[in-house]
Design an enzyme around this catalytic site. Sequence first.
Site, PDB file in Angstrom:
ATOM      1  N   SER A 238       0.836  -1.193   0.000  1.00 38.15           N
ATOM      2  CA  SER A 238       0.000   0.000   0.000  1.00 38.15           C
ATOM      3  C   SER A 238       0.881   1.258   0.000  1.00 38.15           C
ATOM      4  O   SER A 238       1.671   1.477  -0.912  1.00 38.15           O
ATOM      5  CB  SER A 238      -0.954  -0.046   1.198  1.00 38.15           C
ATOM      6  OG  SER A 238      -1.930   0.945   1.087  1.00 38.15           O
ATOM      7  N   ASP A 356      -9.751  -6.397  -3.539  1.00 37.30           N
ATOM      8  CA  ASP A 356      -9.309  -5.153  -2.917  1.00 37.30           C
ATOM      9  C   ASP A 356     -10.258  -4.015  -3.293  1.00 37.30           C
ATOM     10  O   ASP A 356     -10.473  -3.743  -4.477  1.00 37.30           O
ATOM     11  CB  ASP A 356      -7.885  -4.833  -3.355  1.00 37.30           C
ATOM     12  CG  ASP A 356      -7.273  -3.691  -2.564  1.00 37.30           C
ATOM     13  OD1 ASP A 356      -7.965  -3.135  -1.693  1.00 37.30           O
ATOM     14  OD2 ASP A 356      -6.105  -3.362  -2.806  1.00 37.30           O
ATOM     15  N   HIS A 384      -7.018  -6.421   0.092  1.00 36.45           N
ATOM     16  CA  HIS A 384      -5.954  -5.452   0.330  1.00 36.45           C
ATOM     17  C   HIS A 384      -4.877  -6.021   1.250  1.00 36.45           C
ATOM     18  O   HIS A 384      -3.692  -5.757   1.044  1.00 36.45           O
ATOM     19  CB  HIS A 384      -6.554  -4.176   0.938  1.00 36.45           C
ATOM     20  CG  HIS A 384      -5.589  -3.020   0.947  1.00 36.45           C
ATOM     21  ND1 HIS A 384      -5.144  -2.409  -0.200  1.00 36.45           N
ATOM     22  CD2 HIS A 384      -4.978  -2.372   1.980  1.00 36.45           C
ATOM     23  CE1 HIS A 384      -4.315  -1.434   0.110  1.00 36.45           C
ATOM     24  NE2 HIS A 384      -4.191  -1.398   1.415  1.00 36.45           N
TER      25      HIS A 384
END
Length: 454
Positions: A238, A356, A384
């Site tokens: 991320s 995600d 995610h």
Amino acid sequence: MLTSFMESFLCCLTSKSANIVVPVETSEPADGHEFVEVKPGRVLRVRHIIPDRSVVEEYTGQGGSISCKRKITVYRNGQLFIENLDDRASTELKNHPNGETQSNSNVEVDLTDCDNSSPPAPAAGQTNQSQQPRRRRRKPKRTVVIDCERKISSCKGTHTDVALFFIHGVGGSLDIWGSQLDFFSRLGYEVIAPDLAGHGASSAPQIAAAYTFYALAEDMRLIFKRYARKRNILIGHSYGVSFCTFLAHEYPEQIHKMVMINGGGPTALEPSLCSIFNLPTCVLYCLSPLLAWSFLKAGFAKQGTKEKQLLKQNNAFNVSSFVLRAMMSGQYWPEGDEIYHAELTVPILLVHGMHDKFVPVEEDQRMAEILLLAFLKLLEDGSHMVMMECPKAVNTLLHEFFLWEPAIPPLPKKESKTRPETAKAQSDNNKASSEPDKVRPATARQTSSNDGAE
């Protein structure tokens, strides 16, 4: 959850400050954890594991080399044109580390606006003179030419010159990499995983300027300089992918490979003006149970007891409201645009969880098109937090990528194809050399007749 709402409501009524942030208490043993002071009063917790290697193996192979030759042209209307100048690099990229063919591994020409870039071809017997002046008026705003030869080799756990760096994102901690740290340390790899400021057990300053992108990137740069080896592999998740990209630009010769897990597209970072994280800290504290529930729903493909336990054990999304607000408002990085990513020459593996809801799959596909040496892998059962949901699949993909090296055929192999013809030529030459023996008597007669004539 009702108790959390009551505490938040009392906090709002009593105007209790929620800006007092302290490191999250952890019950983990101190083995393998170090506390590094990157700046005076700024201490980061780092998990550093150096495995006991029974057999120390130094890397002696040459590996493969790829010519990174590409021309990047940017026009004033925002159009981006990327041209790979070396065909050998593009052909080698079509082979995935595990032998599979990837259609989105590379791109030779990439345009942000296809309608304005390639005009329609004129019909037979007609000249398209009206569009020629437009092409001449288009002047590039910036042109970048990359020409280098990059050596890529296999990285094994027994190689003492290899180090793995794991960097988490917003709301996470080094504990989210628990499965990966244990797996690769058992294989003999040296692993390093830091806690970002305000996360995990790292110190949490009470000023918002301590959580800007540049402040956190400087922390990661100092951590990298402290633990870096000759060949280093960066693994980011991320928001942590941006720090990996920053380090790859700062130290291109030391970064050997890189992994991006749900990192998003190659766009410059800029905080959103209309975001829930712009609310006052006390209001965010009141909404923290709702934010935790929404993160669980969007970050995991399944919302069961197992996923809740993973969040609790790995300190995921367990940060204060002040740190969360400062982290989201401090994501300002205008340099990290498409050109910045297109200049990377390091091999990159992109891992994306199909469920995600934070990062669409189109963004990772765009990243795979912009990057020169990129491989995209999709996991259907992940979201995610795919490294926590599918640890075995992620570990397998990462390990295969670490051991991958380009199999460029050597030049002498091409000569082996002509060896049979050379053998035939040699046999013909031998026959030809044996044929003069048959005509020697005639030659002798001619010489005798010549002697008689004399």
